[in-house]
Design a protein around this motif. Structure first.
Motif, PDB file in Angstrom:
ATOM      1  N   LEU A 112      -2.386  -2.971  -2.403  1.00  0.00           N
ATOM      2  CA  LEU A 112      -3.257  -1.867  -1.831  1.00  0.00           C
ATOM      3  C   LEU A 112      -4.364  -2.341  -0.920  1.00  0.00           C
ATOM      4  O   LEU A 112      -4.457  -1.641   0.023  1.00  0.00           O
ATOM      5  N   ASN A 113      -4.841  -3.387  -1.226  1.00  0.00           N
ATOM      6  CA  ASN A 113      -5.939  -3.907  -0.316  1.00  0.00           C
ATOM      7  C   ASN A 113      -5.300  -4.573   1.022  1.00  0.00           C
ATOM      8  O   ASN A 113      -5.859  -4.594   2.286  1.00  0.00           O
ATOM      9  N   GLU A 114      -3.872  -5.045   1.030  1.00  0.00           N
ATOM     10  CA  GLU A 114      -3.298  -5.316   2.108  1.00  0.00           C
ATOM     11  C   GLU A 114      -2.934  -4.115   3.186  1.00  0.00           C
ATOM     12  O   GLU A 114      -3.196  -4.058   4.004  1.00  0.00           O
ATOM     13  N   GLN A 115      -2.668  -2.983   2.330  1.00  0.00           N
ATOM     14  CA  GLN A 115      -2.397  -1.703   3.319  1.00  0.00           C
ATOM     15  C   GLN A 115      -3.834  -1.329   3.754  1.00  0.00           C
ATOM     16  O   GLN A 115      -3.742  -0.647   4.884  1.00  0.00           O
ATOM     17  N   ALA A 116      -4.776  -1.377   3.134  1.00  0.00           N
ATOM     18  CA  ALA A 116      -6.222  -0.728   3.350  1.00  0.00           C
ATOM     19  C   ALA A 116      -6.546  -1.936   4.543  1.00  0.00           C
ATOM     20  O   ALA A 116      -6.943  -1.132   5.696  1.00  0.00           O
ATOM     21  N   LEU A 117      -6.376  -3.027   4.588  1.00  0.00           N
ATOM     22  CA  LEU A 117      -6.786  -3.794   5.727  1.00  0.00           C
ATOM     23  C   LEU A 117      -5.838  -3.711   6.900  1.00  0.00           C
ATOM     24  O   LEU A 117      -6.513  -3.324   7.893  1.00  0.00           O
ATOM     25  N   ALA A 118      -4.421  -3.299   6.721  1.00  0.00           N
ATOM     26  CA  ALA A 118      -3.738  -2.937   7.873  1.00  0.00           C
ATOM     27  C   ALA A 118      -4.276  -1.698   8.626  1.00  0.00           C
ATOM     28  O   ALA A 118      -4.253  -1.615   9.680  1.00  0.00           O
ATOM     29  N   ALA A 119      -4.573  -0.744   7.687  1.00  0.00           N
ATOM     30  CA  ALA A 119      -5.135   0.512   8.214  1.00  0.00           C
ATOM     31  C   ALA A 119      -6.435   0.336   8.873  1.00  0.00           C
ATOM     32  O   ALA A 119      -6.542   0.825   9.996  1.00  0.00           O
ATOM     33  N   GLN A 120      -7.232  -0.416   8.366  1.00  0.00           N
ATOM     34  CA  GLN A 120      -8.302  -0.774   8.800  1.00  0.00           C
ATOM     35  C   GLN A 120      -8.475  -1.347  10.256  1.00  0.00           C
ATOM     36  O   GLN A 120      -9.094  -1.167  11.400  1.00  0.00           O
ATOM     37  N   GLU A 121      -7.396  -2.316  10.447  1.00  0.00           N
ATOM     38  CA  GLU A 121      -7.205  -3.205  11.518  1.00  0.00           C
ATOM     39  C   GLU A 121      -6.646  -2.070  12.811  1.00  0.00           C
ATOM     40  O   GLU A 121      -7.121  -2.153  13.808  1.00  0.00           O
ATOM     41  N   ARG A 122      -5.769  -1.132  12.264  1.00  0.00           N
ATOM     42  CA  ARG A 122      -5.115  -0.406  13.234  1.00  0.00           C
ATOM     43  C   ARG A 122      -6.530   0.523  13.840  1.00  0.00           C
ATOM     44  O   ARG A 122      -6.329   0.824  15.205  1.00  0.00           O
TER      45      ARG A 122
END
Length: 157
Positions: free
Chosen positions: A95-105
């Motif tokens: 979930l943190n990896e997904q959140a980070l990817a979304a934040q970076e996008r």
């Protein structure tokens, strides 16, 4: 569009740029926080896996010494609980990896929008500078034209 309108547009663009810069900075901070949370989750998972391995070693070491059925069952239950905790930690990492990817996008979208606004602001600045130079040249020509008849009238008298 007159010069005042261009100046107003320029001021609005500057305000938008300030807001966009603030949004980008906030988004970058969220990325850093999410990245930190991801690192923490990964570290917790690593520590948990080490604890799980130590516990399994301990249980299997005791097994070689001979365990009662109830002790074996308790050990199995404890290992199952640890495995469930590991799955929860793995989910947290995911979930943190997904959140980070979304934040970076989202940060990339803010950057692209900011760059587009910067190009637009530069074009507006250029247009305004050109307009001001043109108006200054027109004024200078008018002043020169106004001065010429006065000077020729004096020389003719």
């Amino acid at each position: 569009m007159n010069t005042n309108d261009l100046r107003s547009l320029q001021a609005l663009r500057q305000l938008r740029e300030q807001r966009a810069s603030s949004q980008l900075a906030a988004q970058q901070q969220r990325c850093r926080e999410t990245h930190s949370a991801l690192d923490d989750a990964k570290e917790k998972l690593r520590l948990h896996r080490e604890a799980l391995a130590r516990k399994a070693e301990q249980i299997y070491g005791n097994f070689s010494e001979g365990l009662s059925v109830s002790a074996w069952q308790a050990a199995q239950d404890h290992l199952d609980e640890l495995a469930d905790n590991q799955r929860a930690l793995e989910t947290s990492v995911d979930l943190n990896e997904q959140a980070l990817a979304a934040q970076e996008r989202e940060r990339d979208v803010f950057r692209a929008a900011r760059m587009a606004r910067q190009r637009q602001a530069e074009a507006c600045d250029s247009l305004l500078d050109h307009r001001l130079r043109s108006e200054l040249q027109v004024r200078e020509r008018r002043d020169e034209a106004d001065d010429l008849p006065v000077a020729s009238a004096r020389s003719g008298a």
